[in-house]
Write an enzyme that holds these catalytic residues in place. Structure first.
Site, PDB file in Angstrom:
ATOM      1  N   CYS A  39      13.611  10.968   6.651  1.00  0.00           N
ATOM      2  CA  CYS A  39      13.843  11.063   8.121  1.00  0.00           C
ATOM      3  C   CYS A  39      14.572  11.233   8.947  1.00  0.00           C
ATOM      4  O   CYS A  39      14.978  11.567   9.977  1.00  0.00           O
ATOM      5  CB  CYS A  39      12.969   9.243   7.396  1.00  0.00           C
ATOM      6  SG  CYS A  39      14.228   8.658   6.597  1.00  0.00           S
ATOM      7  N   GLY A  62       3.798   3.912  13.262  1.00  0.00           N
ATOM      8  CA  GLY A  62       3.790   2.595  13.411  1.00  0.00           C
ATOM      9  C   GLY A  62       3.302   1.890  14.968  1.00  0.00           C
ATOM     10  O   GLY A  62       3.122   0.744  15.007  1.00  0.00           O
ATOM     11  N   GLU A 119       9.680  16.026  15.377  1.00  0.00           N
ATOM     12  CA  GLU A 119       9.804  15.196  13.646  1.00  0.00           C
ATOM     13  C   GLU A 119       8.725  16.742  12.547  1.00  0.00           C
ATOM     14  O   GLU A 119       7.782  16.845  12.632  1.00  0.00           O
ATOM     15  CB  GLU A 119       9.520  14.464  13.286  1.00  0.00           C
ATOM     16  CG  GLU A 119      10.262  14.717  11.911  1.00  0.00           C
ATOM     17  CD  GLU A 119       9.896  12.743  11.114  1.00  0.00           C
ATOM     18  OE1 GLU A 119       8.854  12.786  11.444  1.00  0.00           O
ATOM     19  OE2 GLU A 119      11.298  12.007  10.638  1.00  0.00           O
ATOM     20  N   LYS A 122       0.637  -1.501  -0.522  1.00  0.00           N
ATOM     21  CA  LYS A 122      -0.067   0.157   0.066  1.00  0.00           C
ATOM     22  C   LYS A 122       0.663   1.219  -0.042  1.00  0.00           C
ATOM     23  O   LYS A 122       1.223   1.765   0.959  1.00  0.00           O
ATOM     24  CB  LYS A 122      -0.971   0.036   1.162  1.00  0.00           C
ATOM     25  CG  LYS A 122      -1.842   1.143   1.453  1.00  0.00           C
ATOM     26  CD  LYS A 122      -2.299   1.827   2.302  1.00  0.00           C
ATOM     27  CE  LYS A 122      -1.647   2.805   3.085  1.00  0.00           C
ATOM     28  NZ  LYS A 122      -1.724   4.223   2.418  1.00  0.00           N
ATOM     29  N   GLU A 133      10.134   1.195  10.448  1.00  0.00           N
ATOM     30  CA  GLU A 133      11.353   2.363   9.845  1.00  0.00           C
ATOM     31  C   GLU A 133      10.289   3.521   9.830  1.00  0.00           C
ATOM     32  O   GLU A 133       9.664   4.459   9.515  1.00  0.00           O
ATOM     33  CB  GLU A 133      11.563   2.662   8.300  1.00  0.00           C
ATOM     34  CG  GLU A 133      12.067   1.321   7.764  1.00  0.00           C
ATOM     35  CD  GLU A 133      14.019   0.847   8.532  1.00  0.00           C
ATOM     36  OE1 GLU A 133      14.199   2.228   9.045  1.00  0.00           O
ATOM     37  OE2 GLU A 133      13.951   0.282   7.542  1.00  0.00           O
ATOM     38  N   SER A 154       5.206   7.450  10.087  1.00  0.00           N
ATOM     39  CA  SER A 154       5.419   7.625  11.072  1.00  0.00           C
ATOM     40  C   SER A 154       6.028   6.895  12.131  1.00  0.00           C
ATOM     41  O   SER A 154       4.939   6.141  12.494  1.00  0.00           O
ATOM     42  CB  SER A 154       4.169   9.194  11.523  1.00  0.00           C
ATOM     43  OG  SER A 154       3.507   8.637  11.359  1.00  0.00           O
TER      44      SER A 154
HETATM   45  P1  NAP Z   1       2.715   8.169   7.752  1.00  0.00           P
HETATM   46  O1  NAP Z   1       1.550   8.918   7.795  1.00  0.00           O
HETATM   47  O2  NAP Z   1       3.288   7.455   8.715  1.00  0.00           O
HETATM   48  O3  NAP Z   1       1.949   7.527   6.428  1.00  0.00           O
HETATM   49  C1  NAP Z   1       2.589   6.391   6.103  1.00  0.00           C
HETATM   50  C2  NAP Z   1       1.687   4.991   6.027  1.00  0.00           C
HETATM   51  O4  NAP Z   1       0.646   5.049   6.731  1.00  0.00           O
HETATM   52  C3  NAP Z   1       1.397   5.983   4.252  1.00  0.00           C
HETATM   53  O5  NAP Z   1       1.112   4.866   3.511  1.00  0.00           O
HETATM   54  C4  NAP Z   1      -0.237   5.696   5.143  1.00  0.00           C
HETATM   55  O6  NAP Z   1      -1.196   6.084   4.483  1.00  0.00           O
HETATM   56  C5  NAP Z   1      -0.248   4.851   6.349  1.00  0.00           C
HETATM   57  N1  NAP Z   1      -0.932   5.312   7.438  1.00  0.00           N
HETATM   58  C6  NAP Z   1      -1.603   5.537   8.135  1.00  0.00           C
HETATM   59  N2  NAP Z   1      -2.747   6.227   9.131  1.00  0.00           N
HETATM   60  C7  NAP Z   1      -2.427   4.405   9.339  1.00  0.00           C
HETATM   61  C8  NAP Z   1      -3.495   3.967   9.933  1.00  0.00           C
HETATM   62  N3  NAP Z   1      -4.169   4.161  10.482  1.00  0.00           N
HETATM   63  N4  NAP Z   1      -3.774   2.549   9.906  1.00  0.00           N
HETATM   64  C9  NAP Z   1      -2.480   2.231   8.490  1.00  0.00           C
HETATM   65  N5  NAP Z   1      -2.174   2.735   7.900  1.00  0.00           N
HETATM   66  C10 NAP Z   1      -1.986   3.966   7.979  1.00  0.00           C
HETATM   67  O7  NAP Z   1       4.253   9.332   7.451  1.00  0.00           O
HETATM   68  P2  NAP Z   1       4.333   9.589   6.184  1.00  0.00           P
HETATM   69  O8  NAP Z   1       3.528  11.189   6.669  1.00  0.00           O
HETATM   70  O9  NAP Z   1       3.641   9.396   5.085  1.00  0.00           O
HETATM   71  O10 NAP Z   1       5.580   9.499   5.955  1.00  0.00           O
HETATM   72  C11 NAP Z   1       6.018  10.768   6.699  1.00  0.00           C
HETATM   73  C12 NAP Z   1       6.656  10.003   7.853  1.00  0.00           C
HETATM   74  O11 NAP Z   1       8.077   8.961   7.570  1.00  0.00           O
HETATM   75  C13 NAP Z   1       7.965  10.427   8.985  1.00  0.00           C
HETATM   76  O12 NAP Z   1       7.807  10.352  10.525  1.00  0.00           O
HETATM   77  C14 NAP Z   1       9.117  10.539   8.568  1.00  0.00           C
HETATM   78  O13 NAP Z   1      10.379  10.424   9.037  1.00  0.00           O
HETATM   79  C15 NAP Z   1       9.109   9.134   8.183  1.00  0.00           C
HETATM   80  N6  NAP Z   1       9.539   8.447   7.139  1.00  0.00           N
HETATM   81  C16 NAP Z   1      10.896   7.304   7.447  1.00  0.00           C
HETATM   82  C17 NAP Z   1      11.447   7.021   6.794  1.00  0.00           C
HETATM   83  C18 NAP Z   1      12.435   5.570   7.354  1.00  0.00           C
HETATM   84  O14 NAP Z   1      13.330   4.564   7.036  1.00  0.00           O
HETATM   85  N7  NAP Z   1      13.104   5.357   8.909  1.00  0.00           N
HETATM   86  C19 NAP Z   1      12.118   7.169   5.767  1.00  0.00           C
HETATM   87  C20 NAP Z   1      11.227   7.385   5.544  1.00  0.00           C
HETATM   88  C21 NAP Z   1       9.997   8.486   6.161  1.00  0.00           C
HETATM   89  P3  NAP Z   1      -2.480   7.514   4.072  1.00  0.00           P
HETATM   90  O15 NAP Z   1      -0.858   8.461   3.853  1.00  0.00           O
HETATM   91  O16 NAP Z   1      -2.659   6.595   2.417  1.00  0.00           O
HETATM   92  O17 NAP Z   1      -3.282   7.341   4.691  1.00  0.00           O
END
Ligand code: NAP
Ligand code: MG
Length: 498
Positions: A302, A249, A401, A191, A267, A245
């Site tokens: 990230c 997670g 963050e 997804k 991650e 995020s």
């Molecule tokens: P996010 O809001 O956590 O979303 C990540 C994924 O999870 C998306 O596909 C999102 O779907 C899905 N998601 C959101 N809410 C959910 C829920 N309640 N249940 C199941 N899945 C859900 O993160 P983001 O805003 O896309 O990305 C930014 C974050 O990613 C930052 O915190 C960054 O640090 C982190 N990141 C970490 C790494 C690493 O390797 N450590 C690399 C890149 C990014 P939708 O968006 O489609 O709603």
């Protein structure tokens, strides 16, 4: 002139065709509900296309295709050399379609075409190649039993892997997980983030064209709350690989506990400390990295070096250099090959970053550069490179963050204090230090609680080095042969020879 600069990306973007449906069991299909959602390009705030809005029913179909293909052995039981050939062909197809994939990425999430064409897509291809080439070089183990027995320690694929990824490096985050999961013989349900589904959707089709059997890799675009949660709670998903995020997670841990105890690897976020010691060999180079480390990819990284920790004796001189280098980073049209900073991924993220800038000012940090939205006339979501001085560890901009182009400068007096500030965070993804002193460098490597420590460089490494977090940055590693461990389980076989 290089190929990226010579291409008229605006013209090519205008002629681009989008795949917008779910990819399930080897075919493009609409969402079962018939629903779709607007995919907005952050470049201009306009609707790019409509994408299938998958929910639990589509996830069920995708998981059952993945389960069926896994149990049939159509992929995992192929000779390792055969699976290697298929994934190498997938890498070749990605190469053939590299311009198209780069354009999709840039239009979808707003990063500069220069980056998607020279970083995202080539590194994604290299990742697929790396795991393809590993397939026929992996050995299981024989245990140290006595002469009356022989023990085998086997690694087996887990089965159905759910992959949920963010929007900042859409294709790269996907293949960091999909490639090792497929290499080890699993089937996958992917997804992508709602903001950036286009390259993942295309990847499904390219995989089948390369020879991955239909149903082994399925792609279900949709929202996290619905499609993401359905994967997380699915009773027939064996493992969930997540990047995103820390907050989300934690949801996946809960989904696992409340469903089938699927393995989870996370991650998550970061708040990387970037430490500048007064004895650094090349302060100018360090300053260029301090700027690049936060403004690359609009700060939507990230491991972005969002906390700049500078020794107080050189702070003023060093900040002047950072400001000088920061001026090289300018928001521009992502399709212009000279642009080095694109748009924030969407209106919400744009608003969020601006509100953090507001908090920085309100809590008493001093704004030295930027601080405002940019290019508002385009309709897109741009923000100036922003630099704060006078930040302390208790301020919101030093703790949370931001995921945008906002750098917070803190000072320290002693090395111990620098390490203490570096570790004063819930995160532990990455860290960096610039120093000529080998023992300071090594102490940093030992003391800082983070999955990566960069010494006299920033954001270095390649597919051969593991990447992932300590603390609330998550657990489990992407990249390198270590990533293969996540997608396999150990089985012990004891053979009596007496
Ligand atoms: P996010 O809001 O956590 O979303 C990540 C994924 O999870 C998306 O596909 C999102 O779907 C899905 N998601 C959101 N809410 C959910 C829920 N309640 N249940 C199941 N899945 C859900 O993160 P983001 O805003 O896309 O990305 C930014 C974050 O990613 C930052 O915190 C960054 O640090 C982190 N990141 C970490 C790494 C690493 O390797 N450590 C690399 C890149 C990014 P939708 O968006 O489609 O709603
Ligand atoms: Mg988009």
């Amino acid at each position: 002139m290089d190929a990226i600069a010579a291409t008229n990306w605006q013209d090519r973007a205008a002629r681009l065709q989008f795949r917008t449906q779910a990819f399930i069991d080897g075919a493009y299909v609409p969402a079962a509900s018939g629903k779709s959602f607007d995919n907005i390009s952050p470049r201009d705030g306009k609707v790019l296309t409509q994408v299938a809005e998958c929910d639990a029913e589509d996830v069920n179909r995708a998981v059952s295709a993945a389960r069926r293909t896994f149990e049939s052995g159509v992929w995992r039981d192929q000779h390792p050399r055969a699976r290697k050939a298929v994934l190498l062909k997938l890498a070749r197809l990605m190469e053939e379609h590299a311009d198209e994939l780069a354009l999709l990425e840039t239009l979808d999430m707003g990063k500069p075409i220069r980056d998607s064409r020279s970083i995202d897509i080539p590194l994604s291809i290299r990742c697929v190649q790396y795991y393809a080439e590993a397939i026929d070089k992996l050995y299981d183990q024989v245990g140290p039993s006595g002469p009356d027995a022989m023990s085998l320690i086997l690694r087996e694929p887990l089965g159905v892997i759910g992959v949920v990824v963010p929007w900042n490096f859409p294709l790269m985050m996907a293949v960091w997980k999909v490639a090792p999961a497929l290499a080890t013989g699993n089937s996958v349900v992917l997804k992508p983030a709602e903001q950036s589904p286009l390259t993942a959707i295309r990847l499904g089709e390219l995989a089948v064209e390369a020879g991955v059997p239909p149903g082994v890799l399925n792609v279900v675009p949709g929202f996290g709350e619905t499609a993401g949660q359905a994967i997380g709670r699915h009773m027939d998903v064996d493992m969930l690989a997540f990047t995103g995020s820390t907050e989300v997670g934690k949801y996946f841990m809960r989904y696992s506990g409340e469903s089938n105890l699927k393995r989870v690897s996370l991650e998550c976020g970061g708040k990387t400390p970037h430490i500048i010691m007064p004895d650094a060999a090349d302060l100018d180079k360090a300053a260029a990295n301090a700027a690049g480390g936060i403004f690359f990819n609009q700060g939507e990284v990230c491991n972005a070096g969002s906390r700049l920790l500078v020794h107080e004796s050189i702070k003023d001189e060093f900040l002047e250099k950072v400001i000088h280098h920061s001026r090289r980073w300018t928001p521009g049209d992502p399709l212009d090959p000279t642009t080095n900073m694109g748009a924030m991924v969407d209106a919400r993220q744009h608003e969020r970053v601006l509100s953090y800038i507001g908090k920085g000012k309100a809590e008493g940090a001093s704004l030295r550069l930027g601080g405002s939205a940019a290019r508002a006339d385009t309709g897109g979501y741009y923000i100036e490179p922003t630099l704060f001085d006078g930040v302390d560890s208790s301020m919101t901009i030093a703790r949370e963050e931001i995921f945008g182009p906002v750098l917070s400068t803190l000072t320290f007096k002693t090395t111990e204090e620098a390490f203490k500030i570096a570790n004063d965070t819930i995160y532990g993804l990455a860290s960096a230090i610039w120093t000529r002193d080998i023992s300071t460098a090594m102490k940093a490597a030992r003391t800082i609680k983070a999955g990566s420590v960069w010494i006299n460089c920033f954001d270095a490494g390649d597919i051969t080095t593991p990447f992932g977090g300590f603390k609330q940055s998550g657990f489990g590693r992407d990249k390198s042969l270590h990533a293969l461990e996540k997608y396999t389980d150990l089985k012990s076989v004891w053979i009596d020879l007496s």
